[in-house]
Scaffold this active site. Structure first.
Site, short mmCIF file in Angstrom:
data_model
loop_
_atom_site.label_atom_id
_atom_site.label_comp_id
_atom_site.label_asym_id
_atom_site.label_seq_id
_atom_site.Cartn_x
_atom_site.Cartn_y
_atom_site.Cartn_z
N ASP A 114 3.85 -5.52 3.47
CA ASP A 114 3.52 -4.32 4.25
C ASP A 114 4.49 -4.24 5.41
OD1 ASP A 114 2.41 -2.22 5.63
OD2 ASP A 114 0.37 -3.01 5.63
N ASP A 147 5.90 2.09 6.78
CA ASP A 147 4.49 1.74 6.59
C ASP A 147 3.84 2.65 5.56
OD1 ASP A 147 1.99 0.63 6.90
OD2 ASP A 147 1.60 1.53 8.86
N GLU A 195 -5.23 2.03 2.33
CA GLU A 195 -5.17 0.90 3.27
C GLU A 195 -5.45 1.38 4.67
OE1 GLU A 195 -2.99 -1.88 6.12
OE2 GLU A 195 -2.82 0.27 5.77
N GLU A 196 -4.92 2.56 5.01
CA GLU A 196 -5.06 3.08 6.36
C GLU A 196 -6.49 3.53 6.67
OE1 GLU A 196 -2.78 2.53 8.30
OE2 GLU A 196 -0.80 2.80 7.39
N HIS A 255 2.79 5.50 11.71
CA HIS A 255 1.62 6.37 11.92
C HIS A 255 1.98 7.66 12.66
CE1 HIS A 255 -0.93 2.40 11.77
NE2 HIS A 255 -0.50 2.79 10.57
N HIS A 269 0.84 -1.20 0.00
CA HIS A 269 0.00 0.00 0.00
C HIS A 269 0.87 1.25 0.00
CE1 HIS A 269 0.09 1.44 4.30
NE2 HIS A 269 0.25 0.17 4.60
#
Length: 399
Positions: free
Chosen positions: A273, A207, A245-246, A355, A188
């Site tokens: 991922d 990520d 994706e998130e 994140h 992603h």
């Protein structure tokens, strides 16, 4: 990818970003008060759903709770389930062992860490890759251009964005084979800052910038080989870079819903991922390894992937779990396609910087990412060239 992030890390991330907003207007997003309060239908397990707002979705992610936002694709997988049930189709059988060492092992030497680093440096230079932002759109446009440059001179390639209702498109690079049976390699492209996604930076190096450039490098070597040899693989091989994706696997659900509706015959899907972080693993005195997810995946495909790691990687695999809907392979699985997922380590040793503004290149190992690229290239060629399914009809051919 999920990760339970302590509030103090999120707060520190917010403070570190608060006074370094970009000078242009690219952080503008499609979100507004009304859309933030709209109820979305989430699936948290095969048997549990709930309604939630966008803010509540973010809170679930902060708590490390996985979900699929199924609002737009509530019936994903139903058509394939009925088709396979009606036709009495059995599970897909994968090769018993790797068979193309003479071709693949020389190709592994062509994988280049410097390429991955250069691509990731550019990819993380976007302030964020949040799927609802202009930066998300711009980063996707750059990635599409980079993929096109990588495959320059390969006339068979079918490369196109897969647009969505939000700014950032997904991307599909299709290498046609002798049949329509399709092997999918995915990662992603979006990133997120869970504190204030519409405002704060999210470099997303691990990520999933790491997975994005990992499969891009495997794609490069595979395409160069096919271009030079003029070989046509048995199966069609596709590389996917998913948007959102998130947001609850939104981009991959849209793609696999489209594939299900058009009766695409996907025989395997592998998600990469987070492929670059090994610091926790090494500090814990554990051997560097490829994390092979064992829950909510296809058993046969996962067993074959373990053999591919043994054959083509220089490090072993370790078995681990990540829970329901922890990355885009879950969309393929729900659609009825065999899927698998590999990650950088044991799940508990994976990157805790994600994140936030601290998900940076400096924490990553490109040597480790190279091992994931070897796995990706090995699997793509093994399944792409296999005659395992030669002569098989599509599940719906006689319906």
């Amino acid at each position: 990818m999920r990760s339970p992030i302590p509030f103090y890390i999120l707060a520190a991330s917010a403070l570190s970003s608060a006074f370094v907003l970009p000078a242009d207007t690219s952080f503008a997003t499609t979100s507004n008060t009304n859309s933030q309060q709209q109820q979305r239908l989430l699936q948290l397990s095969p048997t549990e759903t709930r309604w939630a707002t966008e803010d509540q979705k973010l809170e679930l992610k902060r708590q490390g709770i996985n979900f699929m936002d199924i609002t737009d694709h509530e019936t994903l997988g139903l058509r394939n389930a009925v088709t396979r049930g009606t036709a009495g189709i059995q599970s897909i059988v994968f090769p018993s062992k790797p068979a193309f060492q003479d071709t693949i092992k020389p190709l592994l030497k062509n994988l280049n860490q410097d390429n991955m680093k250069a691509n990731l440096e550019k990819f993380t230079s976007f302030y964020t890759r949040y799927y609802k932002s202009e930066y998300g759109r711009k980063s996707s446009e750059w990635l599409l251009s980079r993929i096109n440059e990588t495959a320059a001179g390969f006339p068979s390639l079918e490369l196109a964005p897969f647009p969505h209702s939000w700014q950032q498109s997904s991307i599909i690079a299709r290498i046609p084979g002798k049949t329509e049976k399709t092997v999918v390699i995915g990662a992603h492209q979006d990133s997120i800052n869970l504190f204030l996604p519409s405002l704060l930076g999210a470099p997303g190096a691990d990520d999933d910038g790491s997975g994005t450039v990992t499969i891009l490098e495997a794609f490069r070597v595979l395409v160069e080989h096919l271009k030079e040899t003029k070989e046509v693989l048995e199966q069609t091989v596709e590389f996917h870079w998913y948007s959102a994706e998130e947001g609850g696997l939104l981009g991959s659900q849209a793609i696999f819903s489209s594939y299900e509706n058009s009766r695409r015959d996907v025989v395997a899907m592998l998600q990469q991922d987070m492929t670059g972080y090994v610091e926790k693993t090494l500090k814990a005195g554990k051997p560097e390894s490829v994390g092979v997810i064992t829950d909510y995946v296809d058993f046969g495909l996962t067993e074959f992937i373990k053999q591919v790691i043994d054959e083509y990687c220089d490090i072993p695999y370790t078995l681990t779990k990540c829970g329901y809907a922890c990355s885009d392979h879950a969309s393929a699985s729900k659609a009825g396609y065999p899927s698998a997922f590999v990650i950088e380590s044991q799940f508990e040793d994976s990157d805790s910087h994600i994140h936030t503004t601290e998900d940076k290149i400096e924490y990553l190992s490109f040597a480790h990412m190279l091992q994931h690229a070897k796995l990706t290239l090995g699997l793509a060629y093994e399944l792409g060239a296999s005659t395992q399914w030669s002569g098989e009809k599509k599940p719906y051919d006689e319906l």
